[in-house]
Every structure is written in C-alpha cells, then in structure tokens.
Write an enzyme that holds these catalytic residues in place. Structure first.
Site, PDB file in Angstrom:
ATOM      1  N   GLY A  17      23.612  35.328 -12.970  1.00 44.67           N
ATOM      2  CA  GLY A  17      23.561  34.027 -13.416  1.00 44.67           C
ATOM      3  C   GLY A  17      23.803  34.177 -14.870  1.00 44.67           C
ATOM      4  O   GLY A  17      24.383  33.232 -15.644  1.00 44.67           O
ATOM      5  N   ASP A  18      23.274  34.859 -15.740  1.00 43.60           N
ATOM      6  CA  ASP A  18      23.417  35.060 -16.993  1.00 43.60           C
ATOM      7  C   ASP A  18      24.873  35.422 -17.302  1.00 43.60           C
ATOM      8  O   ASP A  18      25.401  34.684 -18.472  1.00 43.60           O
ATOM      9  CB  ASP A  18      22.589  36.245 -17.620  1.00 43.60           C
ATOM     10  CG  ASP A  18      20.924  35.880 -17.493  1.00 43.60           C
ATOM     11  OD1 ASP A  18      20.560  34.906 -17.296  1.00 43.60           O
ATOM     12  OD2 ASP A  18      20.398  37.026 -17.324  1.00 43.60           O
ATOM     13  N   SER A  19      25.464  36.169 -16.538  1.00 45.00           N
ATOM     14  CA  SER A  19      26.897  36.419 -16.960  1.00 45.00           C
ATOM     15  C   SER A  19      27.660  35.193 -16.747  1.00 45.00           C
ATOM     16  O   SER A  19      28.498  34.947 -17.497  1.00 45.00           O
ATOM     17  CB  SER A  19      27.493  37.454 -15.913  1.00 45.00           C
ATOM     18  OG  SER A  19      28.793  37.551 -16.110  1.00 45.00           O
ATOM     19  N   VAL A  22      26.814  32.577 -19.798  1.00 43.32           N
ATOM     20  CA  VAL A  22      27.368  33.122 -21.040  1.00 43.32           C
ATOM     21  C   VAL A  22      28.864  32.904 -21.064  1.00 43.32           C
ATOM     22  O   VAL A  22      29.287  32.432 -22.045  1.00 43.32           O
ATOM     23  CB  VAL A  22      26.941  34.355 -21.360  1.00 43.32           C
ATOM     24  CG1 VAL A  22      27.801  35.005 -22.730  1.00 43.32           C
ATOM     25  CG2 VAL A  22      25.442  34.696 -21.553  1.00 43.32           C
TER      26      VAL A  22
END
Length: 231
Positions: A17-19, A22
C-alpha cells in the site's frame, strides 16, 4: 492466521500500500493524469510484491536485494520467468530534462512489469547528432536514468538503430517520442515480429536536449559580448 509452517511459502505483501501511495503521488507530481497515476501505482506495488516485498530485505545483517542497475537482460529474464510484461523505451537522453522524465514515466505506466531504457552510446550519439554531442558521457547518462524510479534497467547500444538490442529484449511494448512516426522507425518491425507493439508518446512542449544546448551556447556568447564591451 495461517499455520506457521505455511508462512515461509507465502508472498510478503508488507508495504504494498505504501508503494502504491508513493508511486501514484510521484506520478501525479510529474503531470500524469489520475488514471495513469493509479495504473502506475498499481504497477509499482505489484512489482514490489513480486520481488519479495519487505521480506526481500534480510533481517540478520545480510545483503539487500540486487540493485536495479544489474544486467538489463537478467532483469528481463526474471520478469518473463513469472509471466511479466516488458516495456522498452529508447533515445540518447543527453542533458536529461522533464520531457525525458515524462516520456519514461508514461512508458512505465503502459502496463509493463519492467521498463528497460535502450540508450545510444557516445559513438552512436556522435554519429546521429554530430559534435559536440553527447554533452554528457554514456556512464553519466546511464547513472541518471537508473536513478529514476520508473526505470528498471538501462541497456547501451553502439549502432544507430536499437534493432539488434531489441532482438534480444523482445519487448511487449516499444516506446518512442511523438516526434517520430511508426513508419520512420526500423525497429518497429523487429518489435512486431516478436509479438510486441510500438507506442508513440506525446512530447512535452519546450524541452529538447538540442534546444537546451543552444540556450547554453547563446548564454555563453552573450556573456562573452558583455565581457568584451566591459573590457
């Protein structure tokens, strides 16, 4: 909760999810549309998970995963081994500018699992553009391209055309700037023969290495004239 003995065989999706967040944010910041940015974010998150996610980093002091700067052909083979798609884009990329970044970001957003940049060598640029090109030598151009998040690998070729290189890479999609037409590209038939297709991406108005070089030369002449008048 999965049984402990099964955890070792499950993909580590930590950080996907962070990937996505960002990558999508970076794409929006580069001027891509919301749809293109979402696709790019999904693609980056998918690639992150496919390469092992956060679990790919050793916790016992071991080495981190291999750099993206490794062999472009090895990268292509790894992607194809799990059924992924390869996108390739080509050019001299002398005096890297926002137009180049836009082209490569859009290329990466076309649905591939890896973007390989086919870059003209110094001799190739010199034959195409004439002296004093290239302004930036091949090793430095390659370093700048590999630093871009959207680029997975860079392959350098010495010929005028990347045909021989594309015979080895066999990309699913071949990307060039919109200042060309498919009929003008001899490599288009190579890509098509291997089942791929050529996509022309619109250029960003006002940016080109040649124009930047002309501006620098003009500024240099202007400074010399001022200096001569003052002297």
């Amino acid at each position: 909760m999965p049984a402990p003995e099964l955890l070792g065989s499950m993909p580590d999706v930590c950080g996907a999810g962070d990937s996505f967040a960002v990558s999508a944010t970076l794409a929006l910041g580069r001027g891509m549309s919301v749809l293109e940015s979402v696709r790019y974010g999904v693609d980056c998150a998918t690639r992150f998970v496919a390469e092992g996610g956060a679990g790919a980093w050793a916790l016992d002091g071991g080495e981190p995963p291999p750099s993206r700067a490794g062999s472009s052909f090895a990268r292509v083979e790894r992607v194809r081994a799990w059924g992924g798609r390869v996108v390739a884009a080509g050019g001299c990329f002398d005096l890297l500018h926002p137009g180049h970044v836009s082209l490569l970001s859009r290329a990466r957003a076309l649905g591939g699992d890896a973007l390989v940049v086919c870059m003209n060598s110094d001799d190739s640029v010199r034959r195409l553009k004439g002296p004093p090109r290239p302004v930036v030598r091949a090793d430095d151009r390659r370093c700048l391209l590999e630093a871009l998040e959207c680029v997975d690998a860079v392959a350098v070729f010495d010929e005028i055309s990347p045909c021989a290189l594309l015979e080895r890479i066999r990309p699913d999609i071949w990307v060039k700037g919109g200042d060309y037409e498919a009929a003008q590209l001899p490599e288009a038939s190579v890509v098509e023969r291997h089942g791929g297709r050529t996509v022309l991406v619109p250029l960003v108005d006002g940016y080109s290495s040649s124009r930047l070089l002309q501006d620098v030369q003009q500024a240099g002449r202007y400074r010399r004239e001022i200096h001569e008048r003052a002297g």
